[in-house]
Design an enzyme around this catalytic site. Structure first.
Site, mmCIF file in Angstrom:
data_model
loop_
_atom_site.group_PDB
_atom_site.id
_atom_site.type_symbol
_atom_site.label_atom_id
_atom_site.label_comp_id
_atom_site.label_asym_id
_atom_site.label_seq_id
_atom_site.Cartn_x
_atom_site.Cartn_y
_atom_site.Cartn_z
ATOM 1 C CG LEU A 125 -1.679 0.791 1.953
ATOM 2 C CD1 LEU A 125 -2.722 0.947 0.387
ATOM 3 C CD2 LEU A 125 -2.198 0.944 3.006
ATOM 4 C CB THR A 126 3.663 2.068 2.372
ATOM 5 O OG1 THR A 126 2.424 1.837 3.793
ATOM 6 C CG2 THR A 126 5.018 3.895 2.332
ATOM 7 C CD GLU A 127 2.239 4.392 -4.046
ATOM 8 O OE1 GLU A 127 2.663 5.999 -4.987
ATOM 9 O OE2 GLU A 127 1.725 3.225 -4.950
ATOM 10 C CG ASN A 129 6.875 10.974 -2.814
ATOM 11 O OD1 ASN A 129 7.468 11.521 -1.666
ATOM 12 N ND2 ASN A 129 7.374 10.604 -4.253
ATOM 13 C CB SER A 132 -0.435 9.144 7.143
ATOM 14 O OG SER A 132 0.372 8.684 7.377
ATOM 15 C CB ILE A 157 6.263 -4.002 0.737
ATOM 16 C CG1 ILE A 157 5.883 -2.729 0.144
ATOM 17 C CG2 ILE A 157 5.162 -5.388 0.547
ATOM 18 C CD1 ILE A 157 4.974 -2.107 0.810
ATOM 19 C CD GLU A 366 -1.645 -3.478 9.991
ATOM 20 O OE1 GLU A 366 -2.630 -3.651 10.030
ATOM 21 O OE2 GLU A 366 -0.820 -5.105 9.759
ATOM 22 C CD GLU A 370 1.436 10.923 15.621
ATOM 23 O OE1 GLU A 370 1.334 10.066 14.842
ATOM 24 O OE2 GLU A 370 2.203 11.235 16.121
#
Ligand SMILES: Cc1cc2nc3c(=O)[nH]c(=O)nc-3n(C[C@H](O)[C@H](O)[C@H](O)COP(=O)(O)OP(=O)(O)OC[C@H]3O[C@@H](n4cnc5c(N)ncnc54)[C@H](O)[C@@H]3O)c2cc1C
Length: 382
Positions: A125-127, A129, A132, A157, A366, A370
């Protein structure tokens, strides 16, 4: 209200505890120092059914409930966060999307070997840029001549590059919706996909024996049917996956706190200062009482969220509360445990030193602290 665990839940907890204490604990320090991925432990966890704990038996799983899964994660994290995240990320991020959203054919092809622990799978999911702000996905997939052509990068990942990793499911922009917004779908990317490469493992502060990599897609070619479930459902699918993932990270945080407490209380009974065990000083004993009080609280929060999930209720709020509270508790717990160890707590030979480093990611992965507060504020109508 009944707070008793069922016989099956107790049996899984005890199996996980015996495995963790007997086989993982003695190796944790070395694995962390060498940043060595524990292939043999993963194989044993597969044989014990842990790698497919909450999936139906007909798909190769152990058919256990979420409460049992959370208890197993706690026991693993109590001795080694790296082994625990390898199992938890595989189950809750790698395999769960197939279980929740896969077609029958995708379940047979991907979920079965994953639930049996024959392969690991990542969730991308995370890239670089988009963390969150995961909806701001830059990875693109264009449909050309009946094939997806994927371009982009994914960052951080878990389980994506071991020799037993079968692939990663990634979010990608697959077009535009009728309302003009981007359409995001989840794409199943097997390891041998042309144009798909993995970086070397990151050199990490904690979770050092777990596998975390950057993924690159340069005109990577995927068959059209490699969309997970329904095209355009990517955003909905990953948000749902992360809801369950919060129970995992909350359980990891409680387990780590339990481990820090175990180490701290045994040290407090042994270590002498001014002719007495340091545990007899209130400054130390009160720290231990506070730790255990908070651990008990956080454990109940995690089990409540897991129970709600098992009952088919909305567990979103409970999972966010549990993740936020347990992650922050783990910060206080490892800090107190190192303090109780004095200078020895700063030394690599003492597990609390590793636990201190392993803890921080609980407040980031995950959904950061914040973001949990943002999610909970919205649920509170703010
Ligand atoms: C070891 C490790 C393993 C991981 N495994 C995976 C994996 O398997 N799959 C995967 O997809 N990802 C994975 N991640 C990524 C992880 O989920 C992200 O790092 C996390 O979601 C935060 O994203 P970011 O790092 O881009 O931080 P950012 O989103 O850039 O956040 C930076 C800071 O800004 C704050 N912030 C951002 N937005 C807001 C806001 N609206 N309000 C208030 N504060 C805000 C954040 O809380 C944080 O403090 C992993 C990360 C690590 C370190």
């Amino acid at each position: 209200m009944n707070f008793d665990l069922t016989d099956e839940q107790k049996a899984i907890q005890s199996l996980a505890r015996d495995f963790a204490q007997g086989e993982v604990r003695p190796r944790a320090e070395e694995m962390d120092r060498e940043a060595a991925f524990p292939y043999d432990l993963v194989e044993k966890m597969a044989r014990l059914g842990f790698m497919g704990l909450p999936f139906p038996e007909k798909y190769g799983g152990a058919g256990a409930d979420t409460v049992s899964y959370a208890l197993a994660v706690m026991e693993l994290a109590r001795v080694d966060a790296s082994t625990a995240i390898t199992m938890a990320a595989h189950v809750s991020l790698g395999a769960t999307p197939f279980s929740l959203f896969g077609t029958e054919a995708q379940k047979q092809k991907y979920l079965v070997p994953l639930a049996q622990g024959k392969q690991l799978w990542g969730f991308g999911l995370t890239e670089p840029n988009a963390g969150s702000d995961a909806g701001n996905c830059q990875t693109k997939a264009d449909l050309r001549d009946g094939k997806w052509i994927v371009n982009g990068t994914k960052a951080f990942i878990t389980n994506s590059g071991t020799t037993i990793s079968g692939g990663t499911t990634i979010t990608a922009v697959t077009g535009k919706r009728a309302d003009g917004k981007v359409e995001i779908s989840n794409l199943i990317v097997p390891q041998d996909t042309p144009g798909f490469t993995r970086s070397k493992k990151y050199n990490k502060m904690g979770w050092r024996a777990s596998d975390t990599r950057e993924l690159a897609f340069v005109d990577a070619v995927l068959p059209q049917e490699n969309v997970l479930g329904k095209r355009g459902d990517g955003l909905k699918q990953f948000l749902t996956t992360l809801e369950g993932g919060r129970i995992s990270v909350a359980a990891l945080s409680v387990g780590l706190s339990m481990g820090a407490y175990d180490e701290a209380i045994s040290y407090a009974k042994e270590r002498k200062a001014f002719g007495k065990p340091i545990g007899s000083f209130q400054a130390i004993s009160f720290k231990l009482v506070d730790m255990l009080t908070e651990i008990e609280h956080a454990k109940l929060m995690v089990l409540k969220a897991a129970w709600e999930k098992d009952e088919g209720r909305d567990f979103n709020k409970s999972a966010s509360f549990a993740k936020l509270y347990a992650a922050e508790l783990s910060h206080r717990a490892v800090n107190a445990a190192v303090q109780i160890h004095g200078g020895y707590g700063f030394m690599d030979e003492y597990p609390v030193s590793r636990m201190y480093r392993d803890q921080k990611i609980n407040e980031i992965g995950e959904g950061t602290n914040e973001i949990q507060r943002v999610v909970l504020s919205k649920m509170m109508g703010l």
